[in-house]
Design a protein around this motif. Sequence first.
Motif, PDB file in Angstrom:
ATOM      1  N   ALA A   1     -10.369 100.117 -91.235  1.00  0.00           N
ATOM      2  CA  ALA A   1      -9.309 100.164 -91.127  1.00  0.00           C
ATOM      3  C   ALA A   1      -8.343 100.805 -91.937  1.00  0.00           C
ATOM      4  O   ALA A   1      -9.279 100.432 -93.282  1.00  0.00           O
ATOM      5  CB  ALA A   1      -8.344  98.769 -90.818  1.00  0.00           C
ATOM      6  N   THR A   2      -6.849 101.560 -92.069  1.00  0.00           N
ATOM      7  CA  THR A   2      -6.956 101.335 -93.340  1.00  0.00           C
ATOM      8  C   THR A   2      -6.170 100.164 -94.412  1.00  0.00           C
ATOM      9  O   THR A   2      -5.799  99.234 -93.487  1.00  0.00           O
ATOM     10  CB  THR A   2      -5.219 102.727 -92.780  1.00  0.00           C
ATOM     11  N   ARG A   3      -6.250 100.947 -95.063  1.00  0.00           N
ATOM     12  CA  ARG A   3      -6.065  99.483 -96.493  1.00  0.00           C
ATOM     13  C   ARG A   3      -4.901  99.821 -97.247  1.00  0.00           C
ATOM     14  O   ARG A   3      -4.857 101.300 -97.783  1.00  0.00           O
ATOM     15  CB  ARG A   3      -7.193  99.729 -97.485  1.00  0.00           C
ATOM     16  N   MET A   4      -4.280  98.778 -97.492  1.00  0.00           N
ATOM     17  CA  MET A   4      -3.163  99.295 -98.580  1.00  0.00           C
ATOM     18  C   MET A   4      -3.443  98.441 -99.869  1.00  0.00           C
ATOM     19  O   MET A   4      -3.994  97.817-100.115  1.00  0.00           O
ATOM     20  CB  MET A   4      -1.998  99.142 -97.858  1.00  0.00           C
ATOM     21  N   VAL A   5      -2.606  99.305-100.902  1.00  0.00           N
ATOM     22  CA  VAL A   5      -2.865  98.704-102.668  1.00  0.00           C
ATOM     23  C   VAL A   5      -2.040  97.518-102.276  1.00  0.00           C
ATOM     24  O   VAL A   5      -1.374  96.992-102.333  1.00  0.00           O
ATOM     25  CB  VAL A   5      -2.606  99.749-103.344  1.00  0.00           C
ATOM     26  N   VAL A   6      -2.626  96.535-102.766  1.00  0.00           N
ATOM     27  CA  VAL A   6      -1.647  94.676-103.221  1.00  0.00           C
ATOM     28  C   VAL A   6      -2.078  94.217-104.796  1.00  0.00           C
ATOM     29  O   VAL A   6      -3.039  95.019-105.219  1.00  0.00           O
ATOM     30  CB  VAL A   6      -2.541  93.656-102.218  1.00  0.00           C
ATOM     31  N   GLU A   7      -0.458  94.630-104.981  1.00  0.00           N
ATOM     32  CA  GLU A   7      -0.773  93.799-106.221  1.00  0.00           C
ATOM     33  C   GLU A   7       0.363  92.663-106.278  1.00  0.00           C
ATOM     34  O   GLU A   7       1.532  91.859-105.578  1.00  0.00           O
ATOM     35  CB  GLU A   7       0.019  94.551-107.287  1.00  0.00           C
ATOM     36  N   ASP A   8      -0.415  91.296-106.990  1.00  0.00           N
ATOM     37  CA  ASP A   8       0.829  90.567-106.949  1.00  0.00           C
ATOM     38  C   ASP A   8       0.888  89.646-105.499  1.00  0.00           C
ATOM     39  O   ASP A   8       2.006  89.466-104.703  1.00  0.00           O
ATOM     40  CB  ASP A   8       1.806  90.306-107.168  1.00  0.00           C
ATOM     41  N   GLY A   9      -0.347  90.031-104.634  1.00  0.00           N
ATOM     42  CA  GLY A   9      -0.275  89.205-103.083  1.00  0.00           C
ATOM     43  C   GLY A   9       1.099  89.991-102.036  1.00  0.00           C
ATOM     44  O   GLY A   9       1.184  90.295-101.187  1.00  0.00           O
ATOM     45  N   LYS A  10       1.404  91.443-102.665  1.00  0.00           N
ATOM     46  CA  LYS A  10       2.680  92.077-101.935  1.00  0.00           C
ATOM     47  C   LYS A  10       2.112  93.866-102.112  1.00  0.00           C
ATOM     48  O   LYS A  10       1.068  94.334-102.624  1.00  0.00           O
ATOM     49  CB  LYS A  10       3.842  92.064-102.365  1.00  0.00           C
ATOM     50  N   TYR A  11       2.333  94.573-100.689  1.00  0.00           N
ATOM     51  CA  TYR A  11       1.884  95.843-100.836  1.00  0.00           C
ATOM     52  C   TYR A  11       2.633  96.961-101.939  1.00  0.00           C
ATOM     53  O   TYR A  11       4.019  95.699-102.041  1.00  0.00           O
ATOM     54  CB  TYR A  11       2.563  96.066 -99.259  1.00  0.00           C
ATOM     55  N   THR A  12       1.932  97.489-102.811  1.00  0.00           N
ATOM     56  CA  THR A  12       2.435  98.315-103.227  1.00  0.00           C
ATOM     57  C   THR A  12       3.128  99.957-103.127  1.00  0.00           C
ATOM     58  O   THR A  12       4.380 100.299-103.883  1.00  0.00           O
ATOM     59  CB  THR A  12       1.997  98.659-104.579  1.00  0.00           C
ATOM     60  N   GLY A  13       3.165  99.654-101.402  1.00  0.00           N
ATOM     61  CA  GLY A  13       3.679 101.089-101.030  1.00  0.00           C
ATOM     62  C   GLY A  13       2.430 102.143-101.370  1.00  0.00           C
ATOM     63  O   GLY A  13       3.039 103.057-100.451  1.00  0.00           O
ATOM     64  N   GLU A  14       1.447 101.913-101.862  1.00  0.00           N
ATOM     65  CA  GLU A  14       0.603 103.122-102.093  1.00  0.00           C
ATOM     66  C   GLU A  14      -0.543 102.682-101.433  1.00  0.00           C
ATOM     67  O   GLU A  14      -1.330 101.593-100.256  1.00  0.00           O
ATOM     68  CB  GLU A  14      -0.191 103.006-102.992  1.00  0.00           C
ATOM     69  N   VAL A  15      -1.570 103.854-100.798  1.00  0.00           N
ATOM     70  CA  VAL A  15      -2.373 102.831 -99.116  1.00  0.00           C
ATOM     71  C   VAL A  15      -3.735 103.659-100.421  1.00  0.00           C
ATOM     72  O   VAL A  15      -4.168 104.199-101.328  1.00  0.00           O
ATOM     73  CB  VAL A  15      -2.365 103.985 -98.325  1.00  0.00           C
ATOM     74  N   GLU A  16      -4.710 102.428-100.619  1.00  0.00           N
ATOM     75  CA  GLU A  16      -6.095 102.582-101.374  1.00  0.00           C
ATOM     76  C   GLU A  16      -7.396 103.863-100.081  1.00  0.00           C
ATOM     77  O   GLU A  16      -7.909 104.540-100.585  1.00  0.00           O
ATOM     78  CB  GLU A  16      -6.691 101.768-101.001  1.00  0.00           C
ATOM     79  N   PHE A  17      -6.896 103.280 -98.778  1.00  0.00           N
ATOM     80  CA  PHE A  17      -7.682 104.156 -98.156  1.00  0.00           C
ATOM     81  C   PHE A  17      -7.348 104.295 -96.513  1.00  0.00           C
ATOM     82  O   PHE A  17      -7.025 103.227 -95.658  1.00  0.00           O
ATOM     83  CB  PHE A  17      -9.853 103.615 -97.626  1.00  0.00           C
ATOM     84  N   TYR A  18      -6.837 105.455 -95.993  1.00  0.00           N
ATOM     85  CA  TYR A  18      -6.210 105.807 -95.395  1.00  0.00           C
ATOM     86  C   TYR A  18      -7.615 106.367 -93.931  1.00  0.00           C
ATOM     87  O   TYR A  18      -7.658 107.316 -94.066  1.00  0.00           O
ATOM     88  CB  TYR A  18      -5.972 106.861 -95.024  1.00  0.00           C
ATOM     89  N   CYS A  19      -8.102 105.394 -92.960  1.00  0.00           N
ATOM     90  CA  CYS A  19      -8.555 105.673 -92.021  1.00  0.00           C
ATOM     91  C   CYS A  19      -8.434 106.559 -90.989  1.00  0.00           C
ATOM     92  O   CYS A  19      -7.930 105.740 -89.707  1.00  0.00           O
ATOM     93  CB  CYS A  19      -9.362 104.338 -91.550  1.00  0.00           C
ATOM     94  N   TYR A  20      -8.287 108.011 -91.682  1.00  0.00           N
ATOM     95  CA  TYR A  20      -7.698 108.744 -90.148  1.00  0.00           C
ATOM     96  C   TYR A  20      -7.942 110.051 -90.530  1.00  0.00           C
ATOM     97  O   TYR A  20      -8.588 110.650 -91.487  1.00  0.00           O
ATOM     98  CB  TYR A  20      -6.211 108.851 -90.852  1.00  0.00           C
ATOM     99  N   GLY A  21      -8.643 110.297 -89.083  1.00  0.00           N
ATOM    100  CA  GLY A  21      -9.406 111.654 -89.597  1.00  0.00           C
ATOM    101  C   GLY A  21     -11.121 111.620 -90.117  1.00  0.00           C
ATOM    102  O   GLY A  21     -11.226 110.727 -89.525  1.00  0.00           O
ATOM    103  N   GLU A  22     -10.600 112.697 -91.386  1.00  0.00           N
ATOM    104  CA  GLU A  22     -12.362 112.768 -91.422  1.00  0.00           C
ATOM    105  C   GLU A  22     -12.224 111.440 -92.623  1.00  0.00           C
ATOM    106  O   GLU A  22     -14.039 111.082 -92.533  1.00  0.00           O
ATOM    107  CB  GLU A  22     -12.489 114.188 -92.656  1.00  0.00           C
ATOM    108  N   GLY A  23     -11.230 110.699 -92.781  1.00  0.00           N
ATOM    109  CA  GLY A  23     -11.223 109.400 -93.310  1.00  0.00           C
ATOM    110  C   GLY A  23     -12.342 108.327 -92.241  1.00  0.00           C
ATOM    111  O   GLY A  23     -12.712 107.592 -92.945  1.00  0.00           O
TER     112      GLY A  23
END
Length: 255
Positions: free
Chosen positions: A127-149
């Motif tokens: 699945a899609t993974r978001m970047v996490v810092e200090d236990g919270k989502y930063t708003g950035e995507v680490e891996f987008y599990c979509y299309g070629e992903g």
Amino acid sequence: MDKTVIAKSSTLAFSKPFFDQGLLNRRAVLKSSYAQFLFLMSGADHDQMNRMRSYVTAMCTGWDVEQVKSIVGETLHEIVDPLVFAEAADLIADHKLCGRDVVVVSASGEEIVAPIARALGATHAMATRMVVEDGKYTGEVEFYCYGEGKVHAILELAAREGYSLEHCYAYSDSITDLPMLEAVGHPTAVNPDRGLRREAASRDWPVVTFNKPVSLRDRLPTAPSSAALATTAAVGISALAAGALTYSLLRRFTV
């Protein structure tokens, strides 16, 4: 997964418990309800999916990851169990009883996809993974599990587990999953949108309709169907993939 295994968008289905726990406001819940309706009627294309990604990452920025996991865990069976297609539950059981691994591949966030996959009895979840810092989502995507992903994730898993993709099965409702369907030997269109229906017809791929959402706990069968008994014994991967998530459709709604 969405419109392939369950009858709604998995992410949007959790809008009420997210609201109850203070993660969403009323306006966002109204938008989610409208987006759910549009999703069921028409799905989403590449542009809408890109808008969805931007919307979701902005919305989730600052959310506490453990709180999200807790909400999903506490409400999973209440929210998801009644939405599982009986036909999908039967298909999952058939593949497992034939000795095949079952893999859920979804553009939804892993905090939602992983618990649903476990409830379905899947072997793996991607699945899609978001970047996490200090236990919270930063708003950035680490891996987008979509299309070629999705293809990239499947290839990595196949190499690690020793799957031969020519013996593997994949299921999707969306034309956005065409790369994934092309990557396996046994693609199937489930409740396809117009684009995928055209592709399936031109390539002579099977097209099936799932339309009986029932309680998962009541429907996981204990014996394989005759169709499953007739399949090859080769171990495969059943990529029960997401239809398009539809937070992208929220842009169509204004209040």
